[in-house]
Design an enzyme around this catalytic site. Structure first.
Site, PDB file in Angstrom:
ATOM      1  N   GLU A 114     -30.818   5.097  21.066  1.00  0.00           N
ATOM      2  CA  GLU A 114     -30.932   3.799  21.748  1.00  0.00           C
ATOM      3  C   GLU A 114     -30.018   3.789  22.969  1.00  0.00           C
ATOM      4  OE1 GLU A 114     -30.125   0.887  18.690  1.00  0.00           O
ATOM      5  OE2 GLU A 114     -32.178   0.970  17.946  1.00  0.00           O
ATOM      6  N   HIS A 243     -30.921  -9.445  24.816  1.00  0.00           N
ATOM      7  CA  HIS A 243     -31.672  -8.209  24.600  1.00  0.00           C
ATOM      8  C   HIS A 243     -32.681  -8.102  25.732  1.00  0.00           C
ATOM      9  CE1 HIS A 243     -33.992  -5.034  22.784  1.00  0.00           C
ATOM     10  NE2 HIS A 243     -33.109  -4.945  21.805  1.00  0.00           N
ATOM     11  N   ARG A 290     -27.268  -2.307  27.379  1.00  0.00           N
ATOM     12  CA  ARG A 290     -28.123  -3.502  27.436  1.00  0.00           C
ATOM     13  C   ARG A 290     -27.818  -4.469  28.563  1.00  0.00           C
ATOM     14  NH1 ARG A 290     -28.660  -5.054  21.206  1.00  0.00           N
ATOM     15  NH2 ARG A 290     -29.892  -3.209  20.843  1.00  0.00           N
ATOM     16  N   HIS A 351     -29.554 -12.684  22.090  1.00  0.00           N
ATOM     17  CA  HIS A 351     -29.736 -11.794  20.936  1.00  0.00           C
ATOM     18  C   HIS A 351     -28.511 -11.730  20.030  1.00  0.00           C
ATOM     19  CE1 HIS A 351     -31.398  -8.407  18.748  1.00  0.00           C
ATOM     20  NE2 HIS A 351     -30.382  -7.622  19.079  1.00  0.00           N
ATOM     21  N   ARG A 386     -21.858  -5.291  23.236  1.00  0.00           N
ATOM     22  CA  ARG A 386     -22.042  -4.476  22.033  1.00  0.00           C
ATOM     23  C   ARG A 386     -22.986  -3.313  22.288  1.00  0.00           C
ATOM     24  NH1 ARG A 386     -26.029  -4.515  17.847  1.00  0.00           N
ATOM     25  NH2 ARG A 386     -27.028  -6.294  18.842  1.00  0.00           N
TER      26      ARG A 386
END
Ligand code: FAD
Ligand code: SIN
Length: 540
Positions: A114, A243, A290, A351, A386
């Site tokens: 990811e 997100h 992100r 998110h 994060r």
């Protein structure tokens, strides 16, 4: 009044894992309170997986570095090291409890990739990882005679010294937690639940503060609001993670299109067919952290006046797509999108909350007897942004440590069953709510305000404007709360509004851009603000 040894608020990964550790190693009675049905939690909707170093091609140092880079100078390195080094043990615990993760043909765990990760390290169950974790934890809990679970019970307020009749707290004496006021939603009655040995706050995130969110309806920031009102230290609430890719389609309710889709080779294009990530992060492209991808999409939408961008995965084989992303494939099909052929229209959505109730490395808050774990907390591991799939890991690692700490401290200092007197919930003088439209309208107003003014890109002007409005709404709701018999919609609105106000206040304190917090009037990070958490605490 109901009594228990340990009270756990919330039945997501943090609360359930904590309860199981205590039950395994002690004879204590544990009561889990959860506001809807037991599986309804952010955990249950997690898709991508859990990040952890699971083979020799990867290393702790690499996972630590990736986490620190994503966190943009604000992570607490000691917490990150614990997260990474204890992660594999907790994943083994989950497997021992029966969690089934996806494996390759040779039987080894299949590790996904990811954004922001330099290695394949995402342990997952196709694109339904959260469901599998929740299933395995709930079935272990169901078998445990020491654990009782009450569904449709809502934690209204933590019980602290303020609710004690028999004790006057002296100035500078630390605040202690004795349990919580719990609303039995079916009976419409609030009762005192006294926890003799400790309370665990594991109520999850606050996505519902925003109009568009990947979070289910339960995520209304209740734990952050209760913690703040009780005197717990709150930090870093300005870092709300958006997100990059939620499904854009009428009625899709911001359904998440997992980052694992980009990890498997998904490509983002604007509606002119341009692969725009080449402009924003030419090296990492779609797999940049992100905050960068979400801001790039936001900028692209504003630049071109479009409502969504497109995420294409159709260059992979249809069989692979259906096998790895069965949940996303089916959901998109319901909206007329065949992801084996068509690109998916996507937009960012709120998110994850990187901030929350501050804990030490053992899940302890500054309130005595009150532990906190999972998304409700600020442990220091996420910093200003994060890293993908680090949150399930955080909920396991730190709830395990909290359970250890509580057990050790009871061994060292066995608490007598202190008889204390707590004030019963008093609803005399309150009336049944008549103005439902007010609650619905205010919830919508707060969510819209947060979406428009406190989103991916912020400015001091917009933050101040939203602060003035939120303060007014908050005062009105507080007055309404005092004269009305409580219901879940009213309590949630009260909490959403308080958390919104705390997010805005935190954002106003951070006069720089860092990680997820981007300010047009302070577009650069300020070196002096690295390592500085934004702290909020109510004067008690
Ligand atoms: P939750 O799982 O949200 O549990 C909170 C519990 O508290 C719930 O049972 C709730 O009903 C209860 N509760 C809340 N308020 C009250 C109250 N007042 N009274 C009583 N009960 C209450 N993270 C990853 O690491 N990997 C992923 O792949 C991933 N994918 C995600 C996908 C989606 C769509 C979402 C929304 C999140 C995802 N996340 C992922 C984030 C991750 O799922 C959460 O951060 C994590 O599950 C939080 O666990 P938790 O136990 O702290 O909270
Ligand atoms: C996802 O599957 O993209 C969500 C992962 C996460 O939130 O960590």
């Amino acid at each position: 009044m109901r009594e228990t040894d340990i009270l756990v608020l919330g039945s997501g990964s943090a609360g359930l894992f904590f309860a199981l550790q205590i039950a395994k190693r002690t004879k204590l009675k544990i009561l889990i309170i959860t506001k809807k049905e037991r599986s309804e939690s952010n955990t249950n909707y997690a898709q991508g997986g859990i990040a952890s170093v699971m083979n020799s091609l990867d290393s702790y140092d690499a996972h630590i570095q990736d986490t620190l880079i994503a966190g943009a100078g604000l992570c607490h390195e000691d917490a990150v090291r614990i997260l990474v080094e204890e992660g594999p043990l907790r994943i083994q615990d989950l497997m021992d409890l029966g969690a089934q993760f996806t494996r390759d043909k040779s039987g080894k765990l299949h590790l996904g990739k990811e954004g922001g990760h330099s290695a394949h390290r995402i342990v997952h169950t196709r694109d339904l990882t959260g469901k599998e974790i929740e299933r395995s934890l709930l079935s272990a809990v169901a078998e445990h005679p020491q654990i009782t679970m009450l569904e449709d019970h809502y934690a209204v307020e933590l019980l602290t010294d303020h609710q004690r009749i028999d004790h006057q707290r002296r100035a500078n004496e630390p605040i202690s937690c004795y349990g919580a006021y719990i609303l039995d939603e079916k009976k419409g009655r609030v009762e005192v639940v006294r926890a003799r040995k400790g309370v665990m706050l594991a109520t999850g995130g606050a996505g519902q503060v925003y109009l568009h969110t990947t979070n289910p309806l339960i995520a209304t920031g209740d734990g952050i609001a209760m913690g703040y009102r009780a005197g717990a230290v709150i930090a870093n609430l300005e870092f709300i993670q958006f997100h990059p890719t939620s499904l854009y389609s009428e009625g899709a309710k911001s359904f998440l299109i997992s980052e694992a889709v980009r990890g498997a080779g998904g490509i983002l294009r604007n509606q002119a067919g341009e692969r725009f990530m080449t402009e924003y992060d030419p090296e990492r492209l779609e797999l940049a952290p992100r905050d960068i991808v979400a801001r790039a999409i936001d900028a692209e939408l504003k630049r071109r006046g479009e409502q969504y961008v497109l995420l294409a995965i159709s260059h992979l084989s249809a069989a692979k797509i259906k096998k790895e992303f069965p949940n996303i494939y089916e959901k998109c099909k319901q909206f007329g999108i065949d992801i084996t052929k068509d690109p998916i229209p996507v937009v960012p959505a709120a998110h994850y909350s990187c901030g929350g109730v501050v804990t030490d490395l053992h899940g302890r808050t500054n309130v005595k007897n009150l532990y906190a774990c999972g998304e409700v907390t600020m442990t220091g591991v996420h910093g200003a942004n994060r890293l993908a799939s680090n949150s399930l890991l955080e909920s396991l690692v730190f709830s395990f440590r909290a359970a250890n700490d509580l057990i050790d401290s009871l061994k060292k200092n066995p608490k007598e069953d202190e008889k204390i007197k707590l004030v019963e919930w008093d609803e005399s003088g309150t009336e049944n709510a008549e103005e439902w439209v007010v609650i619905e309208h205010d919830r919508r107003e707060v969510q819209q305000l947060m979406w428009d003014y406190v989103g991916i890109v912020r400015s001091t002007y917009r933050l101040k404007r939203s602060e003035r409005r939120l303060k007014l709404i908050s005062e009105e709701i507080e007055a309404y709360y005092r004269k009305t018999r409580v219901t879940v919609p009213l309590l949630e609105l009260r909490n959403i509004t308080l958390v919104a106000l705390l997010i805005v206040r935190s954002a106003l304190k951070r006069k720089e851009s860092r990680g997820l917090h981007y300010m047009t009037d302070y577009p650069e990070p300020k070196p002096a603000m690295a390592k500085k958490d934004t702290i909020l605490q109510k004067k008690i």
